[in-house]
Motif scaffolding. Structure first.
Motif, PDB file in Angstrom:
ATOM      1  N   HIS A  61      -7.806  67.838 -47.968  1.00 49.37           N
ATOM      2  CA  HIS A  61      -8.027  67.427 -49.567  1.00 49.37           C
ATOM      3  C   HIS A  61      -7.254  68.468 -50.040  1.00 49.37           C
ATOM      4  CE1 HIS A  61     -11.607  64.670 -49.005  1.00 49.37           C
ATOM      5  NE2 HIS A  61     -11.152  64.880 -47.421  1.00 49.37           N
ATOM      6  N   LEU A  62      -6.494  68.329 -50.973  1.00 51.67           N
ATOM      7  CA  LEU A  62      -5.865  69.444 -51.872  1.00 51.67           C
ATOM      8  C   LEU A  62      -6.284  69.292 -53.244  1.00 51.67           C
ATOM      9  CD1 LEU A  62      -2.248  68.771 -50.416  1.00 51.67           C
ATOM     10  CD2 LEU A  62      -3.912  70.736 -49.925  1.00 51.67           C
ATOM     11  N   THR A  63      -6.680  70.218 -54.077  1.00 43.06           N
ATOM     12  CA  THR A  63      -7.338  70.206 -55.270  1.00 43.06           C
ATOM     13  C   THR A  63      -6.467  70.796 -56.304  1.00 43.06           C
ATOM     14  OG1 THR A  63      -9.552  69.897 -54.672  1.00 43.06           O
ATOM     15  CG2 THR A  63      -9.320  70.494 -56.745  1.00 43.06           C
ATOM     16  N   TYR A  64      -5.868  70.034 -57.359  1.00 40.34           N
ATOM     17  CA  TYR A  64      -4.974  70.836 -58.266  1.00 40.34           C
ATOM     18  C   TYR A  64      -5.639  70.889 -59.800  1.00 40.34           C
ATOM     19  CZ  TYR A  64      -1.789  68.886 -54.777  1.00 40.34           C
ATOM     20  OH  TYR A  64      -1.076  68.534 -53.649  1.00 40.34           O
ATOM     21  N   ARG A  65      -5.297  71.983 -60.257  1.00 42.67           N
ATOM     22  CA  ARG A  65      -5.837  72.036 -61.765  1.00 42.67           C
ATOM     23  C   ARG A  65      -4.986  71.370 -62.674  1.00 42.67           C
ATOM     24  NH1 ARG A  65     -10.699  74.413 -62.130  1.00 42.67           N
ATOM     25  NH2 ARG A  65     -11.150  75.699 -60.499  1.00 42.67           N
ATOM     26  N   THR A  66      -5.500  70.701 -63.610  1.00 44.07           N
ATOM     27  CA  THR A  66      -4.867  70.094 -64.520  1.00 44.07           C
ATOM     28  C   THR A  66      -4.819  71.106 -65.842  1.00 44.07           C
ATOM     29  OG1 THR A  66      -6.723  69.097 -65.614  1.00 44.07           O
ATOM     30  CG2 THR A  66      -5.867  67.716 -63.955  1.00 44.07           C
ATOM     31  N   GLU A  67      -3.687  70.592 -66.751  1.00 42.15           N
ATOM     32  CA  GLU A  67      -3.515  71.237 -67.960  1.00 42.15           C
ATOM     33  C   GLU A  67      -4.599  71.321 -68.860  1.00 42.15           C
ATOM     34  OE1 GLU A  67       0.153  70.563 -69.836  1.00 42.15           O
ATOM     35  OE2 GLU A  67       1.211  70.758 -67.998  1.00 42.15           O
ATOM     36  N   ALA A  68      -5.506  70.179 -68.854  1.00 37.86           N
ATOM     37  CA  ALA A  68      -6.546  70.085 -69.771  1.00 37.86           C
ATOM     38  C   ALA A  68      -7.842  70.886 -69.044  1.00 37.86           C
ATOM     39  CB  ALA A  68      -6.893  68.747 -69.844  1.00 37.86           C
ATOM     40  N   GLY A  69      -7.675  71.513 -68.111  1.00 40.40           N
ATOM     41  CA  GLY A  69      -8.799  72.430 -67.189  1.00 40.40           C
ATOM     42  C   GLY A  69      -9.568  71.690 -66.525  1.00 40.40           C
ATOM     43  N   GLY A  70      -9.224  70.564 -65.981  1.00 39.43           N
ATOM     44  CA  GLY A  70     -10.024  69.625 -65.236  1.00 39.43           C
ATOM     45  C   GLY A  70      -9.344  69.890 -63.731  1.00 39.43           C
ATOM     46  N   SER A  71      -9.702  69.144 -62.913  1.00 36.27           N
ATOM     47  CA  SER A  71      -8.970  68.983 -61.509  1.00 36.27           C
ATOM     48  C   SER A  71      -9.131  67.767 -60.961  1.00 36.27           C
ATOM     49  CB  SER A  71      -9.826  70.011 -60.415  1.00 36.27           C
ATOM     50  OG  SER A  71     -10.998  69.502 -60.297  1.00 36.27           O
ATOM     51  N   VAL A  72      -7.957  67.657 -60.218  1.00 35.99           N
ATOM     52  CA  VAL A  72      -7.780  66.416 -59.482  1.00 35.99           C
ATOM     53  C   VAL A  72      -7.540  66.638 -57.994  1.00 35.99           C
ATOM     54  CG1 VAL A  72      -5.906  64.481 -59.053  1.00 35.99           C
ATOM     55  CG2 VAL A  72      -6.338  65.404 -61.432  1.00 35.99           C
ATOM     56  N   THR A  73      -8.099  65.849 -57.142  1.00 34.85           N
ATOM     57  CA  THR A  73      -8.245  66.039 -55.519  1.00 34.85           C
ATOM     58  C   THR A  73      -7.300  64.886 -54.936  1.00 34.85           C
ATOM     59  OG1 THR A  73     -10.270  67.076 -55.683  1.00 34.85           O
ATOM     60  CG2 THR A  73      -9.588  66.050 -53.508  1.00 34.85           C
ATOM     61  N   SER A  74      -6.445  65.221 -54.188  1.00 30.75           N
ATOM     62  CA  SER A  74      -5.480  64.055 -53.599  1.00 30.75           C
ATOM     63  C   SER A  74      -5.747  64.161 -51.999  1.00 30.75           C
ATOM     64  CB  SER A  74      -3.977  64.639 -53.458  1.00 30.75           C
ATOM     65  OG  SER A  74      -3.722  64.293 -54.913  1.00 30.75           O
ATOM     66  N   ILE A  75      -6.114  63.179 -51.304  1.00 29.35           N
ATOM     67  CA  ILE A  75      -6.340  63.207 -49.917  1.00 29.35           C
ATOM     68  C   ILE A  75      -5.167  62.755 -49.195  1.00 29.35           C
ATOM     69  CG2 ILE A  75      -8.019  62.341 -48.128  1.00 29.35           C
ATOM     70  CD1 ILE A  75      -9.971  61.785 -50.817  1.00 29.35           C
ATOM     71  N   TYR A  76      -5.067  63.353 -47.961  1.00 32.78           N
ATOM     72  CA  TYR A  76      -3.923  62.815 -47.215  1.00 32.78           C
ATOM     73  C   TYR A  76      -4.537  62.730 -45.753  1.00 32.78           C
ATOM     74  CZ  TYR A  76      -0.842  64.773 -50.978  1.00 32.78           C
ATOM     75  OH  TYR A  76      -0.073  64.771 -51.764  1.00 32.78           O
ATOM     76  N   HIS A  77      -3.899  61.937 -45.086  1.00 34.35           N
ATOM     77  CA  HIS A  77      -4.428  61.536 -43.496  1.00 34.35           C
ATOM     78  C   HIS A  77      -3.198  62.194 -42.816  1.00 34.35           C
ATOM     79  CE1 HIS A  77      -7.448  58.973 -45.401  1.00 34.35           C
ATOM     80  NE2 HIS A  77      -8.333  59.387 -44.532  1.00 34.35           N
ATOM     81  N   ILE A  78      -3.239  62.926 -42.045  1.00 36.21           N
ATOM     82  CA  ILE A  78      -2.419  63.447 -41.045  1.00 36.21           C
ATOM     83  C   ILE A  78      -2.489  63.131 -39.313  1.00 36.21           C
ATOM     84  CG2 ILE A  78      -1.184  65.369 -40.481  1.00 36.21           C
ATOM     85  CD1 ILE A  78      -2.447  66.535 -43.041  1.00 36.21           C
ATOM     86  N   LEU A  79      -1.374  62.831 -38.974  1.00 39.21           N
ATOM     87  CA  LEU A  79      -1.455  62.794 -37.480  1.00 39.21           C
ATOM     88  C   LEU A  79      -0.728  63.938 -36.914  1.00 39.21           C
ATOM     89  CD1 LEU A  79      -1.543  61.181 -34.966  1.00 39.21           C
ATOM     90  CD2 LEU A  79       0.764  59.998 -35.440  1.00 39.21           C
ATOM     91  N   PHE A  80      -1.460  64.807 -35.764  1.00 43.60           N
ATOM     92  CA  PHE A  80      -1.006  65.825 -35.275  1.00 43.60           C
ATOM     93  C   PHE A  80      -1.014  65.644 -33.775  1.00 43.60           C
ATOM     94  CE2 PHE A  80      -3.107  67.831 -38.995  1.00 43.60           C
ATOM     95  CZ  PHE A  80      -1.970  68.780 -39.153  1.00 43.60           C
ATOM     96  N   LEU A  81       0.263  66.257 -33.115  1.00 40.59           N
ATOM     97  CA  LEU A  81       0.379  66.232 -31.828  1.00 40.59           C
ATOM     98  C   LEU A  81      -0.043  67.623 -31.285  1.00 40.59           C
ATOM     99  CD1 LEU A  81       3.313  64.980 -29.764  1.00 40.59           C
ATOM    100  CD2 LEU A  81       2.270  67.204 -29.449  1.00 40.59           C
ATOM    101  N   ILE A  82      -0.923  67.663 -30.427  1.00 37.89           N
ATOM    102  CA  ILE A  82      -1.510  68.935 -29.904  1.00 37.89           C
ATOM    103  C   ILE A  82      -0.791  69.149 -28.559  1.00 37.89           C
ATOM    104  CG2 ILE A  82      -3.336  70.547 -29.652  1.00 37.89           C
ATOM    105  CD1 ILE A  82      -3.279  69.346 -32.556  1.00 37.89           C
ATOM    106  N   GLY A  83      -0.205  70.391 -28.536  1.00 36.96           N
ATOM    107  CA  GLY A  83       0.413  70.679 -27.190  1.00 36.96           C
ATOM    108  C   GLY A  83      -0.604  71.487 -26.316  1.00 36.96           C
ATOM    109  N   LYS A  84      -0.402  71.662 -25.185  1.00 34.89           N
ATOM    110  CA  LYS A  84      -1.265  72.286 -24.153  1.00 34.89           C
ATOM    111  C   LYS A  84      -1.689  73.592 -24.437  1.00 34.89           C
ATOM    112  CE  LYS A  84      -1.416  69.206 -20.484  1.00 34.89           C
ATOM    113  NZ  LYS A  84      -0.940  68.493 -19.091  1.00 34.89           N
ATOM    114  N   GLN A  85      -0.408  74.290 -25.074  1.00 34.61           N
ATOM    115  CA  GLN A  85      -0.526  75.814 -25.560  1.00 34.61           C
ATOM    116  C   GLN A  85      -1.560  75.839 -26.747  1.00 34.61           C
ATOM    117  OE1 GLN A  85       0.712  77.866 -23.494  1.00 34.61           O
ATOM    118  NE2 GLN A  85       1.383  76.569 -22.415  1.00 34.61           N
ATOM    119  N   GLY A  86      -1.897  74.661 -27.286  1.00 32.87           N
ATOM    120  CA  GLY A  86      -2.684  74.738 -28.542  1.00 32.87           C
ATOM    121  C   GLY A  86      -2.234  74.760 -29.933  1.00 32.87           C
ATOM    122  N   LYS A  87      -0.639  74.544 -29.802  1.00 33.92           N
ATOM    123  CA  LYS A  87       0.015  74.493 -30.998  1.00 33.92           C
ATOM    124  C   LYS A  87       0.134  73.025 -31.671  1.00 33.92           C
ATOM    125  CE  LYS A  87       4.159  75.335 -33.170  1.00 33.92           C
ATOM    126  NZ  LYS A  87       5.583  75.851 -33.341  1.00 33.92           N
ATOM    127  N   ALA A  88      -0.382  72.835 -32.809  1.00 34.48           N
ATOM    128  CA  ALA A  88      -0.466  71.522 -33.457  1.00 34.48           C
ATOM    129  C   ALA A  88       0.876  71.308 -34.248  1.00 34.48           C
ATOM    130  CB  ALA A  88      -1.412  71.511 -34.656  1.00 34.48           C
TER     131      ALA A  88
END
Length: 125
Positions: A61-88
């Protein structure tokens, strides 16, 4: 060229990448590859299948401030591959739209089945 003068050359290059480039996944029993084309771009990945721990679909969830003083939240879905060393490794990101999480879950499930690794899907209602 008027548009080019309004944005920086770096932004113009990324805009061009967005219109021209495609992400190409290659799944083989021995390895996973991610590359970009037609234009060269950093961020490709080549990893042995034996080094893949799991696949995970999550949200951000990313929240951005608007020029009018409000905020907008954008939702992204992400596919990660996790390696055996723990790196995403970030593979696919999609801004929320109806049905997108189902598609991402499907892609993740099929990749995990092929690679024979566990997969954590994003919960759907």
């Amino acid at each position: 060229m008027i548009a080019a003068s309004l944005i920086s050359s770096r932004d113009l290059i990324w805009l061009l990448y967005g219109f021209v480039n495609r992400s190409v996944f290659t799944l083989m029993p021995t390895e996973f590859r991610l590359r970009f084309g037609l234009l060269p771009m950093p961020g490709g990945l080549k990893i042995a299948a034996s080094e893949i721990e799991r696949l995970v679909v999550t949200d951000k969830h990313l929240t951005y401030r608007t020029e009018a003083g409000g905020s907008v939240t954008s939702i992204y879905h992400i596919l990660f591959l996790i390696g055996k060393q723990g790196k995403a490794h970030h593979l696919i990101s999609t801004k929320y739209a109806m049905g997108e999480v189902f598609s991402l879950n499907h892609i993740a499930r099929e990749m995990a089945n092929f690679l024979q690794v566990p997969c954590k899907l994003f919960p759907t209602k």
